[in-house]
Write an enzyme that holds these catalytic residues in place. Structure first.
Site, PDB file in Angstrom:
ATOM      1  N   LYS A  72      -0.767   0.224   0.416  1.00  0.00           N
ATOM      2  CA  LYS A  72      -1.365  -0.954  -0.480  1.00  0.00           C
ATOM      3  C   LYS A  72      -0.490  -2.062  -1.669  1.00  0.00           C
ATOM      4  CE  LYS A  72      -5.537   1.932   0.362  1.00  0.00           C
ATOM      5  NZ  LYS A  72      -6.392   1.154   1.120  1.00  0.00           N
ATOM      6  N   CYS A  73       0.512  -2.056  -1.214  1.00  0.00           N
ATOM      7  CA  CYS A  73       1.685  -2.709  -2.222  1.00  0.00           C
ATOM      8  C   CYS A  73       1.668  -4.198  -2.008  1.00  0.00           C
ATOM      9  CB  CYS A  73       3.239  -1.713  -1.960  1.00  0.00           C
ATOM     10  SG  CYS A  73       4.509  -2.441  -2.980  1.00  0.00           S
ATOM     11  N   GLY A  74       2.078  -4.661  -2.695  1.00  0.00           N
ATOM     12  CA  GLY A  74       1.844  -6.418  -3.032  1.00  0.00           C
ATOM     13  C   GLY A  74       2.978  -6.560  -2.166  1.00  0.00           C
ATOM     14  N   PHE A  75       4.220  -5.811  -2.270  1.00  0.00           N
ATOM     15  CA  PHE A  75       5.286  -5.855  -1.293  1.00  0.00           C
ATOM     16  C   PHE A  75       5.087  -5.948   0.554  1.00  0.00           C
ATOM     17  CE2 PHE A  75       7.825  -5.533  -4.649  1.00  0.00           C
ATOM     18  CZ  PHE A  75       8.480  -6.649  -4.247  1.00  0.00           C
ATOM     19  N   THR A  76       3.190  -4.935   0.763  1.00  0.00           N
ATOM     20  CA  THR A  76       3.081  -4.089   2.601  1.00  0.00           C
ATOM     21  C   THR A  76       3.439  -5.576   3.157  1.00  0.00           C
ATOM     22  OG1 THR A  76       1.794  -2.876   1.291  1.00  0.00           O
ATOM     23  CG2 THR A  76       1.340  -4.086   3.555  1.00  0.00           C
TER      24      THR A  76
END
Length: 195
Positions: A72-76
């Site tokens: 659930k990360c912006g870098f996912t």
């Protein structure tokens, strides 16, 4: 006879040193990092997402790229590029996703939820580990080795966020680390690889 000891705290890892005068022997008891100063990367124990032990020594002769990942990360979306990187350099590189929930609690799911998310959304097929701590008091031995110069012989670092990357050479030595913003196909990484 008497027994004396002293307790040191070395970067949040406790080392107990003492002397046993009853038998004239010196003893040294390590807590948490044990004898890691003499431990090679390939000897570190870690499990995969299903709880099965991973034998890192099976990857001798290939580069390793360790990436602490989260769902659930912006870098996912980097999952997609990591999968492509793994396939592009499949003969010389092993990508290992290391699940961690320490940054913004962005990896809250259990093993089945995580695996399903990665496969359904990004087609991930590269190796993924159990969820671990990559920093702090409960830091996994793998990340102690990756982040401490005293253990890896190269440089010290700290994991700043999800999708930080650590590249290992075919002999098990640390090449370098790269922050989250460094994309998997960055020349900083690929210049070390070969097809």
């Amino acid at each position: 006879s008497s027994r004396h000891g002293c307790l040191f705290n070395i970067r949040q890892r406790k080392l107990h040193i003492g002397s046993n005068f009853s038998d004239g022997l010196w003893y040294c008891k390590f807590q948490n990092i044990s004898s890691m100063a003499r431990t090679a990367l390939y000897d570190i124990e870690i499990k995969d997402l299903q709880g099965k032990a991973i034998d890192l020594s099976e990857f001798k002769g290939k580069h390793l790229l360790f990436v602490n990942v989260a769902s659930k990360c912006g870098f996912t979306p980097q999952y997609e590029s990591l999968e492509k990187l793994s396939n592009t350099y499949k003969n010389t590189l092993i990508v290992i996703g290391v699940h961690c929930n320490q940054f913004g609690k962005q990896e809250p799911g259990n093993a089945d939820e995580i695996q399903n998310f990665c496969q359904v959304n990004y087609g991930v097929s590269f190796l993924m580990t159990e969820k671990i701590d990559v920093k702090g008091e409960a830091q996994h031995p793998l990340y102690a080795w990756l982040t401490l110069r005293s253990l890896n012989g190269k440089k010290s670092s700290s994991v700043k966020w999800n999708f930080q990357k650590y590249l290992i050479d075919p002999e098990g030595k640390l090449i370098d680390y790269f922050f989250s913003i460094t994309k998997p196909f960055s020349a900083k990484i690929t210049k070390h690889l070969r097809y």
